[in-house]
Design a protein around this motif. Structure first.
Motif, short mmCIF file in Angstrom:
data_model
loop_
_atom_site.label_atom_id
_atom_site.label_comp_id
_atom_site.label_asym_id
_atom_site.label_seq_id
_atom_site.Cartn_x
_atom_site.Cartn_y
_atom_site.Cartn_z
N THR A 258 0.84 -1.20 0.00
CA THR A 258 0.00 0.00 0.00
C THR A 258 0.87 1.24 0.00
O THR A 258 1.77 1.38 0.83
CB THR A 258 -0.87 0.04 1.27
OG1 THR A 258 -1.21 -1.30 1.60
CG2 THR A 258 -2.11 0.87 1.05
N GLY A 259 0.59 2.15 -0.92
CA GLY A 259 1.31 3.42 -0.95
C GLY A 259 2.46 3.44 -1.94
O GLY A 259 3.01 4.50 -2.21
N LEU A 260 2.85 2.29 -2.47
CA LEU A 260 3.98 2.27 -3.41
C LEU A 260 3.54 1.88 -4.82
O LEU A 260 4.36 1.58 -5.67
CB LEU A 260 5.07 1.30 -2.93
CG LEU A 260 5.76 1.64 -1.62
CD1 LEU A 260 6.78 0.57 -1.28
CD2 LEU A 260 6.44 2.99 -1.68
N GLU A 261 2.21 1.89 -5.07
CA GLU A 261 1.72 1.40 -6.37
C GLU A 261 2.26 2.22 -7.53
O GLU A 261 2.45 1.71 -8.62
CB GLU A 261 0.19 1.41 -6.40
CG GLU A 261 -0.49 0.43 -5.45
CD GLU A 261 -0.74 1.00 -4.07
OE1 GLU A 261 -0.19 2.08 -3.77
OE2 GLU A 261 -1.48 0.38 -3.29
N LYS A 262 2.47 3.52 -7.31
CA LYS A 262 2.84 4.39 -8.44
C LYS A 262 4.28 4.90 -8.35
O LYS A 262 4.66 5.81 -9.07
CB LYS A 262 1.87 5.58 -8.49
CG LYS A 262 0.46 5.15 -8.84
CD LYS A 262 -0.26 6.25 -9.59
CE LYS A 262 -1.54 5.73 -10.23
NZ LYS A 262 -2.54 5.34 -9.21
N THR A 263 5.06 4.35 -7.45
CA THR A 263 6.43 4.83 -7.26
C THR A 263 7.30 4.46 -8.47
O THR A 263 7.17 3.37 -9.02
CB THR A 263 7.02 4.17 -6.01
OG1 THR A 263 6.04 4.23 -4.99
CG2 THR A 263 8.25 4.89 -5.55
N ASN A 264 8.19 5.37 -8.86
CA ASN A 264 9.16 5.06 -9.91
C ASN A 264 10.24 4.15 -9.35
O ASN A 264 10.69 4.34 -8.22
CB ASN A 264 9.83 6.35 -10.40
CG ASN A 264 8.88 7.21 -11.18
OD1 ASN A 264 8.43 6.83 -12.24
ND2 ASN A 264 8.55 8.37 -10.63
N LEU A 265 10.67 3.19 -10.17
CA LEU A 265 11.68 2.23 -9.72
C LEU A 265 12.93 2.36 -10.57
O LEU A 265 12.84 2.54 -11.78
CB LEU A 265 11.15 0.80 -9.83
CG LEU A 265 9.87 0.49 -9.08
CD1 LEU A 265 9.46 -0.95 -9.37
CD2 LEU A 265 10.07 0.68 -7.59
N ARG B 43 -2.91 0.34 9.91
CA ARG B 43 -2.91 -0.43 8.68
C ARG B 43 -1.54 -1.03 8.38
O ARG B 43 -1.43 -2.15 7.90
CB ARG B 43 -3.34 0.46 7.52
CG ARG B 43 -4.27 -0.31 6.63
CD ARG B 43 -4.86 0.51 5.55
NE ARG B 43 -3.89 0.85 4.55
CZ ARG B 43 -4.11 1.79 3.64
NH1 ARG B 43 -5.24 2.46 3.66
NH2 ARG B 43 -3.21 2.05 2.73
N HIS B 44 -0.49 -0.27 8.70
CA HIS B 44 0.85 -0.83 8.51
C HIS B 44 1.06 -2.06 9.38
O HIS B 44 1.60 -3.06 8.92
CB HIS B 44 1.92 0.23 8.85
CG HIS B 44 1.96 1.36 7.87
ND1 HIS B 44 1.94 2.68 8.27
CD2 HIS B 44 2.00 1.38 6.53
CE1 HIS B 44 1.98 3.46 7.20
NE2 HIS B 44 2.01 2.70 6.13
N PHE B 48 1.97 -5.84 8.31
CA PHE B 48 3.12 -6.59 8.84
C PHE B 48 2.67 -7.97 9.33
O PHE B 48 3.33 -8.98 9.09
CB PHE B 48 3.77 -5.84 10.00
CG PHE B 48 4.67 -4.71 9.59
CD1 PHE B 48 5.56 -4.86 8.54
CD2 PHE B 48 4.65 -3.50 10.27
CE1 PHE B 48 6.40 -3.82 8.16
CE2 PHE B 48 5.49 -2.46 9.90
CZ PHE B 48 6.36 -2.62 8.84
N VAL B 49 1.53 -7.98 10.06
CA VAL B 49 1.05 -9.25 10.62
C VAL B 49 0.70 -10.23 9.50
O VAL B 49 1.07 -11.41 9.54
CB VAL B 49 -0.16 -9.01 11.54
CG1 VAL B 49 -0.82 -10.32 11.91
CG2 VAL B 49 0.28 -8.27 12.79
N ILE B 50 0.01 -9.73 8.46
CA ILE B 50 -0.38 -10.64 7.37
C ILE B 50 0.86 -11.16 6.64
O ILE B 50 0.97 -12.36 6.37
CB ILE B 50 -1.33 -9.92 6.40
CG1 ILE B 50 -2.63 -9.60 7.12
CG2 ILE B 50 -1.61 -10.78 5.18
CD1 ILE B 50 -3.55 -8.70 6.35
N PHE B 51 1.82 -10.27 6.35
CA PHE B 51 3.05 -10.72 5.69
C PHE B 51 3.74 -11.77 6.55
O PHE B 51 4.23 -12.79 6.04
CB PHE B 51 4.02 -9.54 5.48
CG PHE B 51 3.50 -8.46 4.57
CD1 PHE B 51 2.60 -8.75 3.56
CD2 PHE B 51 3.93 -7.15 4.72
CE1 PHE B 51 2.12 -7.75 2.73
CE2 PHE B 51 3.46 -6.15 3.89
CZ PHE B 51 2.55 -6.45 2.89
N GLY B 52 3.77 -11.53 7.85
CA GLY B 52 4.45 -12.46 8.76
C GLY B 52 3.74 -13.80 8.83
O GLY B 52 4.39 -14.85 8.87
#
Lengths: 408, 353
Positions: A258-265, B43-44, B48-52
């Protein structure tokens, strides 16, 4: 008992005289390599030819092999013998490979390594054995830094210094893309750590903000937590100049956070390879890589590509084949300069003399440009460009051919 | 009184407790500092919990293999990480063939099932053969012998697969059905993560009820209690030990496919790191105990995902995710200081070892 003693004494004398004689003969302070008539001149490469980064080493190995072919397989009438060690793209692998090479007294010179992490422990081991090495793809600034120490005296490179590459990436991000906030990721390797540091410094100098400088391990697979942490700083641009496996994981996972969908890589030359497109798949479309500018290479590069296609049936698989070709050319030229022919058809090559000849390389016309070595072993004439990945080249698993942006 | 106190706690214990207490204090301090800084939103943390959980459930599945083998043979099967690698690496070729022919996109569920079956079959076969060839002849040898053999078998398998499939890596095709995310109760969860977590939970439940409810499971438990007595009761001990390897291999093969769905890249060395982590998870949960291994795996996954942000960020440590392995192993140290048998471990050390 007495006779044994006399025998030992006599033997000691003989050996002593022999040692003395051989010492007196050796004009070179680091010793000579003697090659008898019809015996081969042994040149060794130390590249990463196995594991996830094998494309990097395979590419440079092919560059060296084509250089040997172009030389007709012979220097001064002696055949060239090429042998190699795998370096694994890490410090341990570099150390092991260098130790193996150093134990072989027939090796005249070495070409390598690929990853800067391998060179850091490996070069001093080789130099202790008097073997000079020319790297086609180490780019970390440390290796040719004035403060690197005398144990790196036998080291040169035809690859660019990352002081150039990092700055190009920062200028591209700030000036061309117009981003103001960037984050970086490195993998603890000398290469990535220094390259992202140069980028961050230049980016801040231009007026941008670095939101965070994170690190992962090269063997990590789950990048989502670290990317979530990066997302808290809301960067518009992520620079991760790391190697294929980890860069592939980051590229795939970044859009899921979430939050990085449009970031340039953007990544760098270490992951500029068809293997990376395999690792990242379609998620790599639209991202950027900095890499040597192939369109700025000398006229001979076209011929080289034709030979490459003929010999290996594909296009080059990483950015450093031409640098490897140039490294080999440099080594051949230096050997020709310093080798002393004996009357019996033998060759004597002084190790210190060879190293000095390599450092004295000036105005050598290579594929990557004109090579001029400075007193710390930087020989390249660096032209770095930025490439963008398209759906087309990723589908074909080929590097893009035309640069997207050039700083010059 | 003083004497008894002295007898029970050696100076080493006290030093260890001080170290443990210090680590816990640091962790709490870091956590408070991070939470009060307020960089991460709820939300963060949920992310984290779901990834873990997703990462941890894969560790848990692999860890059951380690723990079951330890339960019956009292040995650590270091080649288990190669059992884990062999399945998904072989099944990649099936997946790639399905992808090229378009079958994968047309029938994703059927092809995924087929990939699971191939992977589990290969891993099971390798585990079975491993026991038969490498461990059975050494059944009565001193305990160090099979341990060293396991390390040798691990190298043998790694380099066999390197010879078979090459030293590079392969990338699994994308399962379009599993891309994107679902929103459940306002929580955004990536589709494949939900699938990985659910599949792992189902497999673990199946495995646990197999061991607890069936006749074979009962026999395996009997063998792990006492080999001689169960032989006298008419249990075929060799067969039960083979069975243990078969179950552990199947779980590893399934875990391998889940890993490939999550991370895509497969290569001959891919088993090493997950194998070490799963072994840690098995020790963390109490080696020899199946629910313990599952719990240990999930705990380790959560710690790796949350830990660097929660504990280290607040302490002002730069680039904390570089240290996620350090967090995982520090957890192991902490658990071993305060509960040497692991979270759910029995006092095996006294009774059988």
């Amino acid at each position: 008992m007495k006779r044994t003693f006399a025998l030992v004494l006599a033997l000691t004398f003989v050996i002593g005289i022999a040692v003395f004689a051989s010492n007196a003969q050796a004009a070179d302070p680091l010793g000579d390599v003697k090659i008898k008539k019809d015996e081969p001149i042994h040149i060794a490469y130390w590249f990463v030819v196995a594991g996830p980064d094998a494309s990097l080493g395979e590419d440079t190995k092919r560059g060296v092999e084509i250089a040997v072919d172009d030389k007709g397989g012979k220097i001064l009438g002696h055949p060239i013998k090429l042998s190699g060690q795998d370096t694994g793209c890490n410090a341990e692998g570099g150390q092991a490979a260098a130790t193996k090479l150093a134990s072989d007294p027939t090796i005249v010179a070495a070409i390598g390594s690929n990853c800067s992490s391998e060179a850091k422990p490996g070069v001093p081991i080789l130099w202790k054995a008097g073997i000079a090495t020319v790297s086609p793809s180490n780019t970390a600034p440390y290796l040719t830094d004035p403060k690197r120490g005398p144990e790196y005296d036998g080291y040169l490179r035809t690859a660019h210094n990352d002081k150039v590459q990092g700055a190009v990436a920062a200028q591209f991000a700030f000036k061309k893309l117009g981003v103001k906030k960037a984050a970086t990721i490195h993998d603890g390797s000398v290469y990535a750590e220094q390259l992202q540091a140069v980028f961050a410094e230049e980016f801040k100098k231009l007026g941008g903000t670095i939101t965070s400088q994170e690190a992962v391990a090269p063997t990590d697979t789950d990048m989502r937590p670290v990317l979530t942490k990066i997302a808290t700083g809301k960067p518009e641009f992520i620079y991760y100049p790391i190697f294929i496996a980890a860069a592939g994981h980051i590229t795939r996972q970044v859009k899921e956070v979430t939050g990085l969908e449009k970031t340039n890589l953007m990544s760098a030359d270490g992951a500029f390879s068809p293997d990376f497109y395999k690792a990242a798949g379609e998620t790599a479309v639209g991202m950027f890589h900095s890499s040597p500018d192939f369109s700025a290479f000398a006229g001979g590069y076209k011929d080289f590509l034709a030979k490459h296609q003929k010999k290996y049936g594909e296009k080059p698989i990483a950015p450093f084949h031409a640098h490897a070709y140039d490294a080999a050319t440099m080594v051949f030229a230096a050997i020709e300069k310093v080798a002393v022919k004996g009357k019996d058809g033998s060759l004597t090559i002084g190790r210190k003399a060879l190293r000095d000849a390599l450092y004295a390389t000036k105005g050598l016309k290579g594929l990557t440009g004109t090579l001029n070595c400075d007193k710390f072993g930087d020989c390249a004439d660096p032209r770095i460009a930025v490439y963008q990945q398209t759906a087309e080249n990723i589908k074909k698993l080929e590097n893009p051919q035309v640069p997207f942006w050039k700083p010059y | 009184m003083g004497q008894r106190f002295h007898g029970r706690f050696s100076p080493t214990d006290i030093v260890m407790w001080l170290i443990g207490g210090g680590l816990i204090f640091l962790a709490i301090w870091g956590a408070i500092a991070t939470l009060s800084a307020g960089v991460y939103s709820a939300r963060h943390w949920i992310d984290f919990v779901i990834f873990g959980l997703a990462q941890g459930s894969i560790y848990a599945l692999i860890a059951t293999g380690y723990t079951m083998v330890y339960g019956v043979l009292r040995m650590i099967n270091f080649a288990h990480s190669e059992v884990f690698m062999s399945g998904p690496y072989t099944a990649y070729f099936v997946a790639a063939a399905f992808y090229r022919s378009g079958f994968l996109d047309a029938h994703p569920i059927v092809s995924l099932l087929f990939i699971f079956i191939v992977s589990m079959a290969i891993s099971t076969g390798i585990a079975f053969a491993l026991e038969r060839v490498a461990y059975r002849p050494l059944r009565n040898a001193p305990r160090l012998v099979p341990l060293i053999t396991a390390i040798g078998a691990s190298f043998f398998l790694q380099y066999t697969f390197r010879g078979l499939y090459g030293s590079g890596f392969q990338a699994y095709p994308v399962f379009k059905m599993l891309e994107g995310h679902w929103t459940i109760l306002g929580i955004r969860i990536l589709r494949f993560q939900l699938v990985v977590i659910l599949a792992a939970v189902l497999l673990m439940l199946a495995l646990y009820s197999f061991v607890m409810r069936t006749r074979i499971g009962k026999a395996i438990r009997a063998v792990s209690e006492d080999k001689e007595a169960s032989a006298l009761m008419g249990i075929d001990v060799d067969k039960m030990i083979s069975m243990t390897f078969v179950i552990g291999g199947a779980a590893a093969g399934a875990a391998g496919v889940l890993y490939a769905v999550m991370f895509k890249q497969v290569h001959f060395f891919m088993g090493f790191i997950p194998g070490i982590k799963a072994f840690t998870a098995a020790v963390l949960g109490g080696i020899g105990n199946i629910p313990g291994a599952m719990l240990g795996g999930i705990f380790l996954g959560l710690m790796e995902s949350i830990g660097p942000s929660l504990f280290l960020d607040g302490l002002g440590i730069v680039a904390p995710y570089q240290l996620k392995d350090a967090i995982a192993f520090t957890m192991l140290v902490l658990v071993l200081i305060f509960r040497p048998t692991g979270i759910l471990g029995e006092r095996l050390a006294v009774k059988k070892a």
